[in-house]
Design a protein around this motif. Structure first.
Motif, PDB file in Angstrom:
ATOM      1  N   SER A  76       0.715  -1.095   0.227  1.00 41.46           N
ATOM      2  CA  SER A  76       0.082  -0.027   0.008  1.00 41.46           C
ATOM      3  C   SER A  76       0.850   1.365   0.007  1.00 41.46           C
ATOM      4  CB  SER A  76      -0.798  -0.094   1.402  1.00 41.46           C
ATOM      5  OG  SER A  76      -1.828   1.419   1.127  1.00 41.46           O
ATOM      6  N   GLN A  77       0.430   2.370  -0.727  1.00 42.79           N
ATOM      7  CA  GLN A  77       1.177   3.739  -0.570  1.00 42.79           C
ATOM      8  C   GLN A  77       1.135   4.328   0.956  1.00 42.79           C
ATOM      9  OE1 GLN A  77       0.481   7.193  -0.764  1.00 42.79           O
ATOM     10  NE2 GLN A  77       2.647   7.647  -0.957  1.00 42.79           N
ATOM     11  N   SER A  78      -0.007   3.886   1.518  1.00 39.17           N
ATOM     12  CA  SER A  78      -0.210   4.662   2.909  1.00 39.17           C
ATOM     13  C   SER A  78      -0.613   3.430   4.026  1.00 39.17           C
ATOM     14  CB  SER A  78      -1.250   5.585   2.864  1.00 39.17           C
ATOM     15  OG  SER A  78      -1.609   6.306   3.852  1.00 39.17           O
ATOM     16  N   ILE A  79      -0.052   3.683   5.183  1.00 40.49           N
ATOM     17  CA  ILE A  79      -0.592   2.686   6.156  1.00 40.49           C
ATOM     18  C   ILE A  79      -0.915   3.629   7.412  1.00 40.49           C
ATOM     19  CG2 ILE A  79       0.767   0.859   5.330  1.00 40.49           C
ATOM     20  CD1 ILE A  79       3.015   1.254   7.613  1.00 40.49           C
ATOM     21  N   ARG A  80      -1.728   2.945   8.364  1.00 38.69           N
ATOM     22  CA  ARG A  80      -2.036   3.423   9.825  1.00 38.69           C
ATOM     23  C   ARG A  80      -1.475   2.648  10.852  1.00 38.69           C
ATOM     24  NH1 ARG A  80      -6.410   7.310   9.736  1.00 38.69           N
ATOM     25  NH2 ARG A  80      -6.924   7.927   7.584  1.00 38.69           N
ATOM     26  N   LEU A  81      -0.826   3.229  11.864  1.00 40.56           N
ATOM     27  CA  LEU A  81      -0.491   2.592  12.809  1.00 40.56           C
ATOM     28  C   LEU A  81      -0.836   3.055  14.207  1.00 40.56           C
ATOM     29  CD1 LEU A  81       3.259   1.792  11.779  1.00 40.56           C
ATOM     30  CD2 LEU A  81       1.486   0.429  11.414  1.00 40.56           C
ATOM     31  N   PRO A  82      -1.101   2.354  15.178  1.00 44.64           N
ATOM     32  CA  PRO A  82      -1.590   2.847  16.466  1.00 44.64           C
ATOM     33  C   PRO A  82      -0.268   3.042  17.287  1.00 44.64           C
ATOM     34  CG  PRO A  82      -1.647   0.528  16.504  1.00 44.64           C
ATOM     35  CD  PRO A  82      -1.307   0.799  15.021  1.00 44.64           C
ATOM     36  N   LEU A  83      -0.202   4.027  18.156  1.00 42.03           N
ATOM     37  CA  LEU A  83       0.796   4.347  19.223  1.00 42.03           C
ATOM     38  C   LEU A  83       0.516   4.202  20.736  1.00 42.03           C
ATOM     39  CD1 LEU A  83       2.094   7.979  17.536  1.00 42.03           C
ATOM     40  CD2 LEU A  83       3.019   5.447  17.320  1.00 42.03           C
ATOM     41  N   ARG A  84       1.316   3.801  21.488  1.00 45.28           N
ATOM     42  CA  ARG A  84       0.924   3.484  22.947  1.00 45.28           C
ATOM     43  C   ARG A  84       0.426   4.726  23.486  1.00 45.28           C
ATOM     44  NH1 ARG A  84       2.050  -1.109  25.308  1.00 45.28           N
ATOM     45  NH2 ARG A  84       3.188  -2.761  24.151  1.00 45.28           N
ATOM     46  N   THR A  85      -0.576   4.733  24.020  1.00 44.63           N
ATOM     47  CA  THR A  85      -1.399   5.947  24.780  1.00 44.63           C
ATOM     48  C   THR A  85      -0.589   6.126  25.996  1.00 44.63           C
ATOM     49  OG1 THR A  85      -3.011   4.603  25.631  1.00 44.63           O
ATOM     50  CG2 THR A  85      -3.490   5.614  23.496  1.00 44.63           C
ATOM     51  N   GLY A  86      -0.303   5.126  26.781  1.00 47.78           N
ATOM     52  CA  GLY A  86       0.087   5.247  28.282  1.00 47.78           C
ATOM     53  C   GLY A  86       1.515   5.424  28.532  1.00 47.78           C
ATOM     54  N   GLU A  87       2.345   5.319  27.287  1.00 47.32           N
ATOM     55  CA  GLU A  87       3.912   5.534  27.232  1.00 47.32           C
ATOM     56  C   GLU A  87       4.331   6.707  26.273  1.00 47.32           C
ATOM     57  OE1 GLU A  87       5.539   1.745  26.835  1.00 47.32           O
ATOM     58  OE2 GLU A  87       4.003   0.548  27.870  1.00 47.32           O
ATOM     59  N   ASN A  88       5.622   7.055  26.397  1.00 48.44           N
ATOM     60  CA  ASN A  88       6.362   7.973  25.608  1.00 48.44           C
ATOM     61  C   ASN A  88       6.901   7.438  24.470  1.00 48.44           C
ATOM     62  OD1 ASN A  88       5.443   9.801  27.812  1.00 48.44           O
ATOM     63  ND2 ASN A  88       7.374   9.866  28.652  1.00 48.44           N
ATOM     64  N   SER A  89       6.675   6.145  24.040  1.00 48.67           N
ATOM     65  CA  SER A  89       7.256   5.758  23.115  1.00 48.67           C
ATOM     66  C   SER A  89       6.633   4.306  22.317  1.00 48.67           C
ATOM     67  CB  SER A  89       8.659   5.539  23.144  1.00 48.67           C
ATOM     68  OG  SER A  89       8.947   4.303  23.823  1.00 48.67           O
ATOM     69  N   THR A  90       6.823   4.021  21.251  1.00 53.76           N
ATOM     70  CA  THR A  90       6.404   2.858  20.639  1.00 53.76           C
ATOM     71  C   THR A  90       7.425   2.384  19.484  1.00 53.76           C
ATOM     72  OG1 THR A  90       3.883   3.690  20.908  1.00 53.76           O
ATOM     73  CG2 THR A  90       4.283   1.826  19.193  1.00 53.76           C
ATOM     74  N   GLN A  91       7.776   1.195  19.822  1.00 53.20           N
ATOM     75  CA  GLN A  91       8.817   0.543  18.905  1.00 53.20           C
ATOM     76  C   GLN A  91       8.235  -0.353  17.856  1.00 53.20           C
ATOM     77  OE1 GLN A  91      12.266  -1.467  20.689  1.00 53.20           O
ATOM     78  NE2 GLN A  91      13.331   0.044  19.784  1.00 53.20           N
ATOM     79  N   TYR A  92       8.380  -0.229  16.519  1.00 51.19           N
ATOM     80  CA  TYR A  92       7.951  -1.051  15.469  1.00 51.19           C
ATOM     81  C   TYR A  92       9.274  -1.770  14.773  1.00 51.19           C
ATOM     82  CZ  TYR A  92       3.013   0.173  16.261  1.00 51.19           C
ATOM     83  OH  TYR A  92       1.762   0.195  16.612  1.00 51.19           O
ATOM     84  N   GLU A  93       8.942  -3.069  14.255  1.00 57.69           N
ATOM     85  CA  GLU A  93       9.788  -3.621  13.252  1.00 57.69           C
ATOM     86  C   GLU A  93       9.362  -3.546  11.744  1.00 57.69           C
ATOM     87  OE1 GLU A  93      10.592  -7.459  14.414  1.00 57.69           O
ATOM     88  OE2 GLU A  93      11.509  -7.144  16.137  1.00 57.69           O
ATOM     89  N   PHE A  94       9.628  -2.673  11.104  1.00 59.93           N
ATOM     90  CA  PHE A  94       9.254  -2.426   9.623  1.00 59.93           C
ATOM     91  C   PHE A  94      10.053  -3.615   8.740  1.00 59.93           C
ATOM     92  CE2 PHE A  94       7.571   1.180  11.494  1.00 59.93           C
ATOM     93  CZ  PHE A  94       6.623   1.750  10.599  1.00 59.93           C
ATOM     94  N   VAL A  95       9.507  -4.645   8.202  1.00 62.06           N
ATOM     95  CA  VAL A  95       9.986  -5.795   7.567  1.00 62.06           C
ATOM     96  C   VAL A  95       9.723  -5.796   6.048  1.00 62.06           C
ATOM     97  CG1 VAL A  95      10.522  -8.261   7.357  1.00 62.06           C
ATOM     98  CG2 VAL A  95       9.801  -7.129   9.390  1.00 62.06           C
ATOM     99  N   TYR A  96      10.843  -5.192   5.357  1.00 59.49           N
ATOM    100  CA  TYR A  96      10.830  -4.979   3.748  1.00 59.49           C
ATOM    101  C   TYR A  96      10.784  -6.642   3.202  1.00 59.49           C
ATOM    102  CZ  TYR A  96      11.835  -3.621  -0.988  1.00 59.49           C
ATOM    103  OH  TYR A  96      12.018  -3.452  -2.128  1.00 59.49           O
TER     104      TYR A  96
END
Length: 194
Positions: A76-96
């Motif tokens: 897709s050309q565009s994606i939507r990701l949730p962020l953690r609401t109760g923390e100051n960071s969210t870490q994702y693995e983007f796998v090509y």
């Protein structure tokens, strides 16, 4: 007998009336109200700067089970990701060119074995701020001062460049963006790759 039947209908009607009278119009959060936004990411070709679809993109929260995926082999050309609401960071693995998994979380050999997977880890840092909307919708969380840190891992980075278009993520509604306006913002973040 007829009186008992009439009486039971009357009691049932009063019960239903009381239930519906107890619901007020503002007890339901309308879909038009902005609630906690998702992070909207657009992908572009690093050379031409033209919109580009992601290639079998798999996204999962870092350190999670392989089958606990947010996106699985998305193109897709565009994606939507949730962020953690109760923390100051969210870490994702983007796998090509994300691998194909079976139901046990094991990688299945793909018929096109010459596709190389490449994982970049992106940590999104922000200051979450709760905002009261109303009684029906309650609170939403805005993500202020958003920034990122990337790690290409052992297989180097497949993401060439990233660019935040906003400082704060307070809405994910870009549907009213003017398509003829080249400067119209259609996402929070642009990711460029070869």
């Amino acid at each position: 007998m007829k009186f008992t039947n009439y009486k039971s209908h009357l009691i049932l009607s009063i019960f239903i009336l009381v239930i519906f009278a107890g619901c007020q119009r503002d007890d339901i959060c309308p879909e038009t109200v902005d609630t906690t936004p998702m992070l909207v990411i657009n992908f572009f070709d690093a050379t031409t700067r033209e919109p580009r679809t992601s290639v079998n993109l798999t996204v999962r929260e870092a350190g999670r089970d392989p089958l606990d995926l947010v996106l699985y082999r998305e193109n897709s050309q565009s994606i939507r990701l949730p962020l953690r609401t109760g923390e100051n960071s969210t870490q994702y693995e983007f796998v090509y060119n994300g691998p194909i998994y079976d139901e046990n979380g094991e990688v299945v050999e793909d018929e096109d074995d010459n596709l190389e997977t490449n994982t970049d880890i992106i940590e999104f840092n922000y200051d979450p701020e709760e905002e009261y909307i109303n009684r029906a919708c309650s609170f939403k969380v805005n993500y202020l001062n958003i920034d990122y840190i990337t790690d290409g891992g052992e297989d180097d980075r497949w993401i060439t460049r990233m660019e935040f278009l906003v400082d704060d993520v307070v809405s994910d509604n870009f549907e009213n963006a003017d398509e003829d306006d080249e400067d119209a913002i259609t996402a929070h973040l642009n990711i460029y790759f070869e």
